[in-house]
Design a protein around this motif. Structure first.
Motif, PDB file in Angstrom:
ATOM      1  N   TYR A 121      10.119   0.602  -5.090  1.00  0.00           N
ATOM      2  CA  TYR A 121       8.807   1.158  -5.432  1.00  0.00           C
ATOM      3  C   TYR A 121       7.749   0.057  -5.398  1.00  0.00           C
ATOM      4  O   TYR A 121       8.033  -1.116  -5.643  1.00  0.00           O
ATOM      5  CB  TYR A 121       8.814   1.781  -6.834  1.00  0.00           C
ATOM      6  CG  TYR A 121       9.676   3.008  -6.959  1.00  0.00           C
ATOM      7  CD1 TYR A 121       9.183   4.271  -6.650  1.00  0.00           C
ATOM      8  CD2 TYR A 121      10.993   2.904  -7.403  1.00  0.00           C
ATOM      9  CE1 TYR A 121       9.978   5.397  -6.771  1.00  0.00           C
ATOM     10  CE2 TYR A 121      11.800   4.033  -7.528  1.00  0.00           C
ATOM     11  CZ  TYR A 121      11.276   5.270  -7.201  1.00  0.00           C
ATOM     12  OH  TYR A 121      12.066   6.390  -7.317  1.00  0.00           O
ATOM     13  N   ALA A 122       6.522   0.463  -5.124  1.00  0.00           N
ATOM     14  CA  ALA A 122       5.388  -0.450  -5.172  1.00  0.00           C
ATOM     15  C   ALA A 122       4.152   0.351  -5.555  1.00  0.00           C
ATOM     16  O   ALA A 122       4.080   1.569  -5.319  1.00  0.00           O
ATOM     17  CB  ALA A 122       5.178  -1.129  -3.823  1.00  0.00           C
ATOM     18  N   VAL A 123       3.168  -0.329  -6.150  1.00  0.00           N
ATOM     19  CA  VAL A 123       1.905   0.323  -6.467  1.00  0.00           C
ATOM     20  C   VAL A 123       0.807  -0.277  -5.598  1.00  0.00           C
ATOM     21  O   VAL A 123       0.865  -1.447  -5.219  1.00  0.00           O
ATOM     22  CB  VAL A 123       1.525   0.169  -7.958  1.00  0.00           C
ATOM     23  CG1 VAL A 123       2.465   0.955  -8.838  1.00  0.00           C
ATOM     24  CG2 VAL A 123       1.469  -1.286  -8.370  1.00  0.00           C
ATOM     25  N   CYS A 124      -0.182   0.542  -5.283  1.00  0.00           N
ATOM     26  CA  CYS A 124      -1.331   0.057  -4.532  1.00  0.00           C
ATOM     27  C   CYS A 124      -2.497   0.999  -4.753  1.00  0.00           C
ATOM     28  O   CYS A 124      -2.338   2.119  -5.242  1.00  0.00           O
ATOM     29  CB  CYS A 124      -1.009  -0.063  -3.046  1.00  0.00           C
ATOM     30  SG  CYS A 124      -0.663   1.503  -2.244  1.00  0.00           S
ATOM     31  N   SER A 125      -3.677   0.542  -4.393  1.00  0.00           N
ATOM     32  CA  SER A 125      -4.882   1.350  -4.539  1.00  0.00           C
ATOM     33  C   SER A 125      -4.865   2.522  -3.565  1.00  0.00           C
ATOM     34  O   SER A 125      -4.314   2.442  -2.462  1.00  0.00           O
ATOM     35  CB  SER A 125      -6.123   0.494  -4.280  1.00  0.00           C
ATOM     36  OG  SER A 125      -6.190  -0.581  -5.185  1.00  0.00           O
ATOM     37  N   ILE A 126      -5.512   3.581  -3.979  1.00  0.00           N
ATOM     38  CA  ILE A 126      -5.627   4.754  -3.107  1.00  0.00           C
ATOM     39  C   ILE A 126      -6.351   4.399  -1.814  1.00  0.00           C
ATOM     40  O   ILE A 126      -6.011   4.903  -0.737  1.00  0.00           O
ATOM     41  CB  ILE A 126      -6.368   5.884  -3.853  1.00  0.00           C
ATOM     42  CG1 ILE A 126      -5.487   6.428  -4.992  1.00  0.00           C
ATOM     43  CG2 ILE A 126      -6.762   7.005  -2.899  1.00  0.00           C
ATOM     44  CD1 ILE A 126      -6.195   7.412  -5.903  1.00  0.00           C
ATOM     45  N   ASP A 127      -7.338   3.489  -1.906  1.00  0.00           N
ATOM     46  CA  ASP A 127      -8.170   3.204  -0.734  1.00  0.00           C
ATOM     47  C   ASP A 127      -7.547   2.222   0.246  1.00  0.00           C
ATOM     48  O   ASP A 127      -8.227   1.747   1.157  1.00  0.00           O
ATOM     49  CB  ASP A 127      -9.562   2.734  -1.144  1.00  0.00           C
ATOM     50  CG  ASP A 127      -9.549   1.508  -2.029  1.00  0.00           C
ATOM     51  OD1 ASP A 127      -8.467   0.928  -2.216  1.00  0.00           O
ATOM     52  OD2 ASP A 127     -10.628   1.120  -2.523  1.00  0.00           O
ATOM     53  N   VAL A 128      -6.256   1.918   0.085  1.00  0.00           N
ATOM     54  CA  VAL A 128      -5.539   1.144   1.115  1.00  0.00           C
ATOM     55  C   VAL A 128      -4.350   1.941   1.650  1.00  0.00           C
ATOM     56  O   VAL A 128      -3.456   1.390   2.279  1.00  0.00           O
ATOM     57  CB  VAL A 128      -5.059  -0.227   0.575  1.00  0.00           C
ATOM     58  CG1 VAL A 128      -6.237  -1.050   0.111  1.00  0.00           C
ATOM     59  CG2 VAL A 128      -4.022  -0.074  -0.540  1.00  0.00           C
ATOM     60  N   THR A 129      -4.366   3.257   1.404  1.00  0.00           N
ATOM     61  CA  THR A 129      -3.246   4.130   1.730  1.00  0.00           C
ATOM     62  C   THR A 129      -3.723   5.285   2.604  1.00  0.00           C
ATOM     63  O   THR A 129      -4.785   5.853   2.354  1.00  0.00           O
ATOM     64  CB  THR A 129      -2.607   4.689   0.446  1.00  0.00           C
ATOM     65  OG1 THR A 129      -2.348   3.623  -0.465  1.00  0.00           O
ATOM     66  CG2 THR A 129      -1.304   5.417   0.755  1.00  0.00           C
ATOM     67  N   ALA A 130      -2.936   5.631   3.616  1.00  0.00           N
ATOM     68  CA  ALA A 130      -3.292   6.718   4.520  1.00  0.00           C
ATOM     69  C   ALA A 130      -2.093   7.625   4.743  1.00  0.00           C
ATOM     70  O   ALA A 130      -0.948   7.167   4.800  1.00  0.00           O
ATOM     71  CB  ALA A 130      -3.784   6.172   5.856  1.00  0.00           C
ATOM     72  N   LYS A 131      -2.357   8.918   4.869  1.00  0.00           N
ATOM     73  CA  LYS A 131      -1.284   9.875   5.123  1.00  0.00           C
ATOM     74  C   LYS A 131      -0.766   9.730   6.543  1.00  0.00           C
ATOM     75  O   LYS A 131      -1.515   9.413   7.470  1.00  0.00           O
ATOM     76  CB  LYS A 131      -1.781  11.304   4.889  1.00  0.00           C
ATOM     77  CG  LYS A 131      -2.083  11.615   3.436  1.00  0.00           C
ATOM     78  CD  LYS A 131      -2.506  13.071   3.252  1.00  0.00           C
ATOM     79  CE  LYS A 131      -2.830  13.362   1.794  1.00  0.00           C
ATOM     80  NZ  LYS A 131      -3.253  14.775   1.589  1.00  0.00           N
ATOM     81  N   LEU A 132       0.528   9.971   6.686  1.00  0.00           N
ATOM     82  CA  LEU A 132       1.176   9.869   7.991  1.00  0.00           C
ATOM     83  C   LEU A 132       1.371  11.245   8.614  1.00  0.00           C
ATOM     84  O   LEU A 132       1.763  12.195   7.932  1.00  0.00           O
ATOM     85  CB  LEU A 132       2.557   9.213   7.842  1.00  0.00           C
ATOM     86  CG  LEU A 132       2.616   7.698   7.705  1.00  0.00           C
ATOM     87  CD1 LEU A 132       4.059   7.263   7.444  1.00  0.00           C
ATOM     88  CD2 LEU A 132       2.072   7.021   8.948  1.00  0.00           C
TER      89      LEU A 132
END
Length: 332
Positions: A121-132
């Motif tokens: 598992y890892a956490v990150c900001s929403i604004d560095v994540t994109a749907k595939l």
């Protein structure tokens, strides 16, 4: 293992999550042998963040450089460290009002300065994540974030690429270069690829219009001119490249050393500018790269695949030099 509820927001959507996870870590600087598997607490998701279940990642040169301690002056202390910045996986937990929901397939370019991708598992900001999209497999998606973003930002933001320009990519067959050639072609540029002779066919398959074997001749000695030179390999310099830049041409490098930083400052007033770039995680850029993939303008080449438990071997593969594409890590 017991179930733990993360109360990062007043309400949250989540899959059941255990208290601990497996992670690949290093407890001190050294060669690839310092990498080992351990058990760590699952990172806590804060407001504005997602908790991701990691399915795949990839290895970039920055990973082994950090592990060897090359940047310890900037990143002291803080062990154990979980390496890696690229994630392909699924959303495990998010806020109730998030645009994501548990189970969404995503990619992310981690915005944590020390990484954290090589874990369950890892956490990150929403604004560095994109749907595939369904069309993009996890192992190919995992190769995109850092290398693809580096290529895109180098050409578009720092190189100010324009249609019809002559663009040279040094290190065209490697992880970043592979993306750069294809991105430059998507801008309808004439692309010169620089790599070793055995990689000519590969570079031309990526779309390169012209090929230079660096073992035979330096591109700085060819007498040609380019509007944009992108040194994806970090092996050329502004001073020698300047003479083959067109008027108002730009030189962009990925090598963040002191000399390179000085170049960025000293050439700012000049017509022929040089810039050392550091990629910035950005979901919009990930979506741009995904769109290029879906339109058939971006193909992902995988050099080799390793399970997370063989992270040391994957690091050694990248340190030894990857001729074509990316080294991908698979979790499970």
């Amino acid at each position: 293992m017991s179930t733990q509820i993360h109360e990062a927001d007043a309400t949250a959507r989540r899959h059941p999550i255990a208290q601990t996870m497996h992670a690949m870590v290093y407890d001190g600087y050294g060669n690839a042998d310092v990498l080992h598997r351990t058990e760590l607490p699952i990172p806590r998701r804060l407001p504005g963040q997602l908790l991701l279940a990691v399915q795949a990642s990839s290895v970039n040169p920055i990973d082994y450089r950090l592990r060897r301690g090359e940047l310890k002056g900037l990143l002291p202390f803080g062990f154990p460290r979980v390496p890696g910045y690229d994630i392909a996986g699924t959303v495990a937990e998010c806020a109730d009002d998030s645009a994501f929901q548990p189970g969404d397939r995503v990619i992310a370019y981690l915005d944590h300065i020390r990484g954290g991708a090589c874990a369950d598992y890892a956490v990150c900001s929403i604004d560095v994540t994109a749907k595939l999209p369904d069309s993009l497999p996890d192992e190919e998606a995992a190769a995109i974030p850092l290398a693809g973003t580096t290529a895109l930002q180098s050409l578009r933001d720092h190189g100010k690429i324009q249609a019809g320009q002559r663009v040279l990519i040094n290190g065209a067959s490697g992880g970043v270069g592979m993306f750069a050639v294809q991105i430059a072609k998507s801008f309808n540029c004439f692309v010169t690829a620089v790599a070793s002779a055995p990689n000519e066919a590969f570079c031309r398959q990526l779309g390169a219009d012209e090929f230079i074997d660096y073992g035979e001749v330096s591109f700085t000695e060819t007498g040609a001119r380019w509007d944009l030179i992108f040194d994806a390999a970090g092996k050329s310099g502004y001073l020698e490249s300047r003479r083959v830049l067109s008027d108002s041409g730009r030189f962009v490098s990925t090598e963040p050393d002191v000399q390179g930083m000085m170049m960025s400052v000293l050439t700012w007033p000049l017509s022929k500018r040089g810039k050392v770039m550091l990629a910035k995680p950005n979901a919009d850029d990930l979506r741009t790269l995904i769109d290029l993939y879906e339109r058939g303008k971006l193909k992902i080449t995988i050099d080799s695949r390793f399970p997370f438990t063989e992270l040391g071997a994957a690091h050694r593969r990248v340190e030894d030099g990857v001729d074509r594409g990316k080294v991908v890590l698979l979790n499970g």
